[in-house]
Design a protein around this motif. Structure first.
Motif, PDB file in Angstrom:
ATOM      1  N   TYR A  47       0.859  -1.154   0.124  1.00 58.10           N
ATOM      2  CA  TYR A  47      -0.056   0.082  -0.143  1.00 58.10           C
ATOM      3  C   TYR A  47       0.786   1.175  -0.019  1.00 58.10           C
ATOM      4  O   TYR A  47       1.918   1.221   0.394  1.00 58.10           O
ATOM      5  CB  TYR A  47      -0.921   0.111   1.191  1.00 58.10           C
ATOM      6  CG  TYR A  47      -0.297   0.319   2.448  1.00 58.10           C
ATOM      7  CD1 TYR A  47      -0.086   1.392   3.455  1.00 58.10           C
ATOM      8  CD2 TYR A  47       0.195  -0.967   3.069  1.00 58.10           C
ATOM      9  CE1 TYR A  47       0.304   1.409   4.695  1.00 58.10           C
ATOM     10  CE2 TYR A  47       0.822  -0.825   4.598  1.00 58.10           C
ATOM     11  CZ  TYR A  47       0.983   0.348   5.049  1.00 58.10           C
ATOM     12  OH  TYR A  47       1.485   0.090   6.295  1.00 58.10           O
ATOM     13  N   ARG A  48       0.146   2.366  -0.311  1.00 58.21           N
ATOM     14  CA  ARG A  48       1.004   3.636  -0.620  1.00 58.21           C
ATOM     15  C   ARG A  48       0.153   4.362   0.361  1.00 58.21           C
ATOM     16  O   ARG A  48      -0.932   4.481   0.605  1.00 58.21           O
ATOM     17  CB  ARG A  48       0.663   4.439  -1.981  1.00 58.21           C
ATOM     18  CG  ARG A  48       1.266   3.492  -3.130  1.00 58.21           C
ATOM     19  CD  ARG A  48       0.600   3.874  -4.441  1.00 58.21           C
ATOM     20  NE  ARG A  48       0.857   2.807  -5.479  1.00 58.21           N
ATOM     21  CZ  ARG A  48       2.124   2.848  -6.246  1.00 58.21           C
ATOM     22  NH1 ARG A  48       2.713   3.998  -6.250  1.00 58.21           N
ATOM     23  NH2 ARG A  48       2.124   1.947  -7.208  1.00 58.21           N
ATOM     24  N   HIS A  62      -8.401   0.285  -6.099  1.00 57.05           N
ATOM     25  CA  HIS A  62      -8.429   0.322  -7.881  1.00 57.05           C
ATOM     26  C   HIS A  62      -9.344  -0.698  -8.265  1.00 57.05           C
ATOM     27  O   HIS A  62      -9.862  -1.780  -7.577  1.00 57.05           O
ATOM     28  CB  HIS A  62      -6.974   0.098  -8.077  1.00 57.05           C
ATOM     29  CG  HIS A  62      -6.559  -1.422  -7.800  1.00 57.05           C
ATOM     30  ND1 HIS A  62      -6.747  -2.217  -8.496  1.00 57.05           N
ATOM     31  CD2 HIS A  62      -5.800  -1.787  -6.453  1.00 57.05           C
ATOM     32  CE1 HIS A  62      -6.120  -3.577  -7.778  1.00 57.05           C
ATOM     33  NE2 HIS A  62      -5.584  -3.115  -6.850  1.00 57.05           N
ATOM     34  N   SER A  67      -3.916  -0.952 -10.287  1.00 56.57           N
ATOM     35  CA  SER A  67      -3.450  -1.015  -8.993  1.00 56.57           C
ATOM     36  C   SER A  67      -3.169   0.004  -8.388  1.00 56.57           C
ATOM     37  O   SER A  67      -4.009   1.302  -8.891  1.00 56.57           O
ATOM     38  CB  SER A  67      -1.838  -1.887  -9.057  1.00 56.57           C
ATOM     39  OG  SER A  67      -0.913  -0.708  -9.598  1.00 56.57           O
ATOM     40  N   SER A  68      -2.860   0.377  -7.083  1.00 56.22           N
ATOM     41  CA  SER A  68      -2.790   1.724  -6.434  1.00 56.22           C
ATOM     42  C   SER A  68      -1.987   2.703  -7.311  1.00 56.22           C
ATOM     43  O   SER A  68      -2.112   3.899  -6.973  1.00 56.22           O
ATOM     44  CB  SER A  68      -2.248   1.556  -5.298  1.00 56.22           C
ATOM     45  OG  SER A  68      -0.916   1.076  -5.126  1.00 56.22           O
ATOM     46  N   TRP A  71      -3.887   5.572  -8.822  1.00 55.91           N
ATOM     47  CA  TRP A  71      -4.251   6.888  -8.132  1.00 55.91           C
ATOM     48  C   TRP A  71      -3.255   7.739  -7.688  1.00 55.91           C
ATOM     49  O   TRP A  71      -3.286   8.775  -7.197  1.00 55.91           O
ATOM     50  CB  TRP A  71      -4.870   6.326  -6.638  1.00 55.91           C
ATOM     51  CG  TRP A  71      -6.168   5.448  -6.655  1.00 55.91           C
ATOM     52  CD1 TRP A  71      -6.139   4.035  -6.241  1.00 55.91           C
ATOM     53  CD2 TRP A  71      -7.448   5.731  -6.837  1.00 55.91           C
ATOM     54  NE1 TRP A  71      -7.318   3.626  -6.479  1.00 55.91           N
ATOM     55  CE2 TRP A  71      -8.327   4.825  -6.806  1.00 55.91           C
ATOM     56  CE3 TRP A  71      -7.907   6.842  -7.509  1.00 55.91           C
ATOM     57  CZ2 TRP A  71      -9.697   4.436  -7.068  1.00 55.91           C
ATOM     58  CZ3 TRP A  71      -9.506   7.009  -7.578  1.00 55.91           C
ATOM     59  CH2 TRP A  71     -10.110   5.794  -7.406  1.00 55.91           C
ATOM     60  N   ARG A  72      -2.021   7.763  -8.524  1.00 52.72           N
ATOM     61  CA  ARG A  72      -0.851   8.489  -8.110  1.00 52.72           C
ATOM     62  C   ARG A  72      -1.155   9.794  -8.061  1.00 52.72           C
ATOM     63  O   ARG A  72      -0.524  10.714  -7.174  1.00 52.72           O
ATOM     64  CB  ARG A  72       0.225   8.088  -9.117  1.00 52.72           C
ATOM     65  CG  ARG A  72      -0.142   8.056 -10.602  1.00 52.72           C
ATOM     66  CD  ARG A  72       0.824   7.762 -11.471  1.00 52.72           C
ATOM     67  NE  ARG A  72       0.499   7.799 -12.876  1.00 52.72           N
ATOM     68  CZ  ARG A  72      -0.338   7.057 -13.534  1.00 52.72           C
ATOM     69  NH1 ARG A  72      -1.151   6.364 -13.041  1.00 52.72           N
ATOM     70  NH2 ARG A  72      -0.410   7.531 -14.827  1.00 52.72           N
ATOM     71  N   ALA A  86      -3.572   3.794  -0.464  1.00 49.68           N
ATOM     72  CA  ALA A  86      -4.143   3.166  -1.524  1.00 49.68           C
ATOM     73  C   ALA A  86      -3.430   1.993  -1.654  1.00 49.68           C
ATOM     74  O   ALA A  86      -2.370   1.709  -1.647  1.00 49.68           O
ATOM     75  CB  ALA A  86      -3.771   3.915  -2.779  1.00 49.68           C
ATOM     76  N   LEU A  87      -4.415   0.908  -1.657  1.00 47.11           N
ATOM     77  CA  LEU A  87      -3.631  -0.525  -1.599  1.00 47.11           C
ATOM     78  C   LEU A  87      -3.803  -1.222  -2.950  1.00 47.11           C
ATOM     79  O   LEU A  87      -4.763  -0.904  -3.783  1.00 47.11           O
ATOM     80  CB  LEU A  87      -4.150  -1.300  -0.402  1.00 47.11           C
ATOM     81  CG  LEU A  87      -5.835  -1.226  -0.164  1.00 47.11           C
ATOM     82  CD1 LEU A  87      -6.138  -2.620  -1.478  1.00 47.11           C
ATOM     83  CD2 LEU A  87      -6.073  -1.781   0.984  1.00 47.11           C
ATOM     84  N   ASP A  88      -2.884  -2.219  -3.020  1.00 44.33           N
ATOM     85  CA  ASP A  88      -3.099  -3.194  -4.020  1.00 44.33           C
ATOM     86  C   ASP A  88      -3.983  -4.359  -3.783  1.00 44.33           C
ATOM     87  O   ASP A  88      -3.618  -5.147  -2.756  1.00 44.33           O
ATOM     88  CB  ASP A  88      -1.769  -3.615  -4.682  1.00 44.33           C
ATOM     89  CG  ASP A  88      -0.922  -2.810  -5.420  1.00 44.33           C
ATOM     90  OD1 ASP A  88      -1.560  -1.531  -5.495  1.00 44.33           O
ATOM     91  OD2 ASP A  88       0.312  -3.012  -5.634  1.00 44.33           O
TER      92      ASP A  88
END
Length: 316
Positions: A47-48, A62, A67-68, A71-72, A86-88
């Motif tokens: 996750y971010r 997502h 993937s996350s 959302w960058r 934001a997770l994968d």
């Protein structure tokens, strides 16, 4: 002679404007995204995360095939004012997922894993931002935690049968009869070529679509065993449609602030799916953009402005 800092010397020589120094100062104080893993049972979730933990939390989920990373730009735009995670999802991105025989790849189980992640991270309230597959995971989380969800942002994340566009035709046949023949007919779905098509279909200006997203996801889906996992999830998507009435009942009862930002040329989720929210949440805010399934890839600036305005009004 006392040495000057580089910015001071440049300023003295007239080489750097006040605006440039201001930008440098802002970047110096801007929160940095952290990249981490959280072990949840036999899934190691990547996750971010960015922002102060005492700020309002935005949980980003997502869809396929993403993937996350998708959302960058939104993460960067919200970093100063919100706590963003934001997770994968399992079977996507950098999340370390079990083999097919060691994990039940269904949307119900994905939601259970994310629910445990939420509890382990100590998230007591959060807005959810969803896309595609992330939507039914998010709706299940909302049913489990109705008091925790402060707002909903959906970027082409569906909850109504009206939103199922023509692209679902062959998949519905698979739902009705999950034979080996019907499964084989969808063998091109989890491929790099199909993923690229999903990124570019319905986009008027292809120069706006970066190759990073679809290339990364194409490499991921090409890993051994991943195609079968994705076809399992595609088959289980039927369970999401069957639960649409439950999700709609949640919308009617709890009236969460809801923003739909929609690529109107999406081959899978049509604009009617976004408009249908008005039946259950009359104050839902619906915005359409001249693009396809991955609207953030081409219209992130416009969509981010709408998201920030929405959050400022509804998430304290």
């Amino acid at each position: 002679m006392q040495s000057k800092t580089i910015p001071a010397m440049l300023l003295a020589s007239g080489m750097v404007s006040g605006v440039a120094l201001a930008d440098q100062s802002n970047n110096a104080t801007k929160p940095h995204v952290r990249f981490n893993y959280e072990q949840v049972d036999n899934v190691n979730i990547f996750y971010r995360e960015v922002g102060r933990k005492d700020s309002p939390t935005i949980l980003m989920l997502h869809g396929y095939a993403a993937s996350s990373f998708m959302w960058r730009d939104v993460i960067d735009a919200l970093a100063a004012d919100y706590h963003v995670i934001a997770l994968d999802l399992p079977a996507f991105g950098f999340t370390e997922s079990p083999a097919r025989e060691d994990y039940e790849y269904t949307f119900a189980n994905l939601a259970n894993t994310v629910d445990k992640f939420i509890k382990q991270k100590g998230l007591n309230s959060f807005a959810i931002a969803v896309h595609d597959y992330g939507a039914p995971v998010g709706w299940r989380l909302a049913l489990k935690n109705p008091g925790k969800v402060t707002a909903i942002i959906s970027q082409n994340g569906n909850a109504y049968e009206e939103g199922l566009a023509d692209g679902w035709g062959p998949i519905k046949k698979y739902w009705q009869n999950p034979s080996s023949e019907n499964r084989a007919a969808l063998s091109d779905f989890p491929t790099a070529a199909s993923i690229k098509w999903q990124y570019v279909e319905g986009v008027p200006d292809l120069t706006k679509v970066s190759p990073d997203g679809y290339t990364l996801e194409g490499l991921h889906v090409s890993k051994p065993g991943m195609a079968d996992i994705q076809l399992d999830l595609l088959l289980d998507y039927k369970s999401n449609v069957e639960q649409y009435p439950q999700y709609q009942a949640y919308f009617r009862q709890y009236q969460p602030p809801l923003l739909a930002v929609w690529g109107k040329h999406d081959p899978f989720f049509s604009p009617e799916g976004a408009q249908a929210w008005k039946r259950d949440i009359p104050k839902a805010e619906i915005h359409f953009f001249d693009t396809g399934h991955f609207a953030l890839e081409t219209h992130h600036s416009e969509i981010i402005a709408v998201i920030k305005d929405f959050l400022q009004r509804h998430v304290k």
